[in-house]
Design an enzyme around this catalytic site. Structure first.
Site, short mmCIF file in Angstrom:
data_model
loop_
_atom_site.label_atom_id
_atom_site.label_comp_id
_atom_site.label_asym_id
_atom_site.label_seq_id
_atom_site.Cartn_x
_atom_site.Cartn_y
_atom_site.Cartn_z
N ASN A 18 0.73 -1.17 -0.12
CA ASN A 18 -0.03 0.09 0.16
C ASN A 18 0.91 1.22 0.06
O ASN A 18 0.54 2.17 -0.69
CB ASN A 18 -0.91 -0.11 1.19
CG ASN A 18 -2.33 -0.88 0.97
OD1 ASN A 18 -2.79 -0.65 0.19
ND2 ASN A 18 -2.34 -2.01 1.56
N HIS A 113 -8.23 -1.02 5.90
CA HIS A 113 -8.44 -2.36 6.71
C HIS A 113 -9.18 -3.48 5.75
O HIS A 113 -9.91 -3.07 4.62
CB HIS A 113 -9.64 -2.04 7.77
CG HIS A 113 -9.87 -3.41 8.57
ND1 HIS A 113 -9.09 -3.85 9.32
CD2 HIS A 113 -10.90 -4.24 8.37
CE1 HIS A 113 -9.60 -4.95 10.03
NE2 HIS A 113 -10.52 -5.13 9.33
C1 GAR Z 1 -3.13 -4.73 4.07
O1 GAR Z 1 -3.85 -5.66 3.58
C2 GAR Z 1 -3.81 -4.04 5.12
O2 GAR Z 1 -5.35 -3.93 4.72
C3 GAR Z 1 -3.61 -4.71 6.23
O3 GAR Z 1 -2.29 -5.21 6.31
C4 GAR Z 1 -2.04 -5.27 5.10
C5 GAR Z 1 -0.58 -4.66 4.62
O4 GAR Z 1 -0.10 -4.75 3.32
N1 GAR Z 1 -4.19 -4.07 7.41
C6 GAR Z 1 -4.65 -4.74 8.53
O5 GAR Z 1 -4.99 -5.69 8.67
C7 GAR Z 1 -4.93 -3.41 9.53
N2 GAR Z 1 -5.98 -4.08 10.78
P1 GAR Z 1 1.17 -4.09 2.70
O6 GAR Z 1 2.08 -3.86 3.89
O7 GAR Z 1 1.45 -4.71 1.56
O8 GAR Z 1 0.45 -2.67 2.34
#
Ligand code: GAR
Length: 213
Positions: A18, A113
């Site tokens: 992200n 989320h």
């Molecule tokens: C993402 O999918 C985000 O939605 C989730 O962690 C992942 C991080 O991915 N967040 C949560 O679960 C927060 N409760 P990334 O490091 O590749 O962006």
């Protein structure tokens, strides 16, 4: 009138896909933000490499070095403010910010989320979704308030859960949507186009932007 980009801090805990979507949107001029710093709650994560590759300021605020959530949360805010950030974007940040952060960044903390809140808040939302057997899940982008995964919702998009999904397959489809929804929400916020009224967030009328933008 051209608006000055909003300085933001992006908070991460992991792979930073992200974060990458936000960096790409910033580079293409779509984000309306200047990424002032990337803050991680641990060292050695891929997101830090992505930030360094993009030439961004990086800070590690190691959560395990703090004896309370409040102290950790203060240190994260201190780091963000040292770099001049006026808003925080939680992009896969797996720690809970305490109310002091909301006081320091009022209506200026955005989280993504991997579920349709208020269903499946907290960590391991994708696994929880699969275990429950729901047929639809999705992505929520929301403002952060004093409760976990609770603040006013900026945007949501539904995603079908397929019969042979496992957590990795479902999360990959969720992340595709996150990478679009999060930068869009941050851009709308940065341009002053989000109006918060209690739990409700609406887009300011496009005409307002035409007059002021
Ligand atoms: C993402 O999918 C985000 O939605 C989730 O962690 C992942 C991080 O991915 N967040 C949560 O679960 C927060 N409760 P990334 O490091 O590749 O962006």
């Amino acid at each position: 009138m051209v608006k000055t980009p909003l300085p933001i801090a992006i908070l991460i805990s992991g792979s930073g896909s992200n974060l990458q979507a936000l960096i790409d949107a910033e580079r293409s001029g779509e984000l309306g933000c200047d990424i002032a710093v990337v803050i991680s709650d641990r060292s050695g994560v891929q997101g830090l490499d992505r930030a360094a590759d993009a030439g961004l300021g990086v800070e590690v605020v190691d959560w395990s070095a703090f004896d309370s959530r409040e102290a950790f949360s203060e240190a994260v805010c201190d780091a963000a403010q040292r770099y001049g950030a006026r808003a925080l974007v939680l992009a896969g940040f797996m720690r809970i910010l305490t109310p002091n952060a909301i006081t320091r960044f009022p209506n200026a903390i955005i989280n993504v989320h991997p579920a349709l809140l208020p269903s499946f808040p907290g960590a391991r939302a994708v696994e929880g979704t699969l275990a429950y057997g729901v047929k639809l899940t999705g992505v929520t982008v929301h403002f952060v308030d004093e409760q976990v995964d609770h603040g006013p919702i900026i945007s949501q998009e539904a995603i079908e859960v397929l019969p042979d999904d496992d957590a990795d397959a479902l999360h990959a489809r969720i992340q595709e949507v996150e990478h679009r929804l999060l930068p869009e929400a941050v851009a709308a916020f940065a341009r002053g186009n989000l109006v918060v009224d209690g739990r409700h967030v609406r887009l300011r009328h496009a005409q307002t932007e035409a007059k002021t933008g």
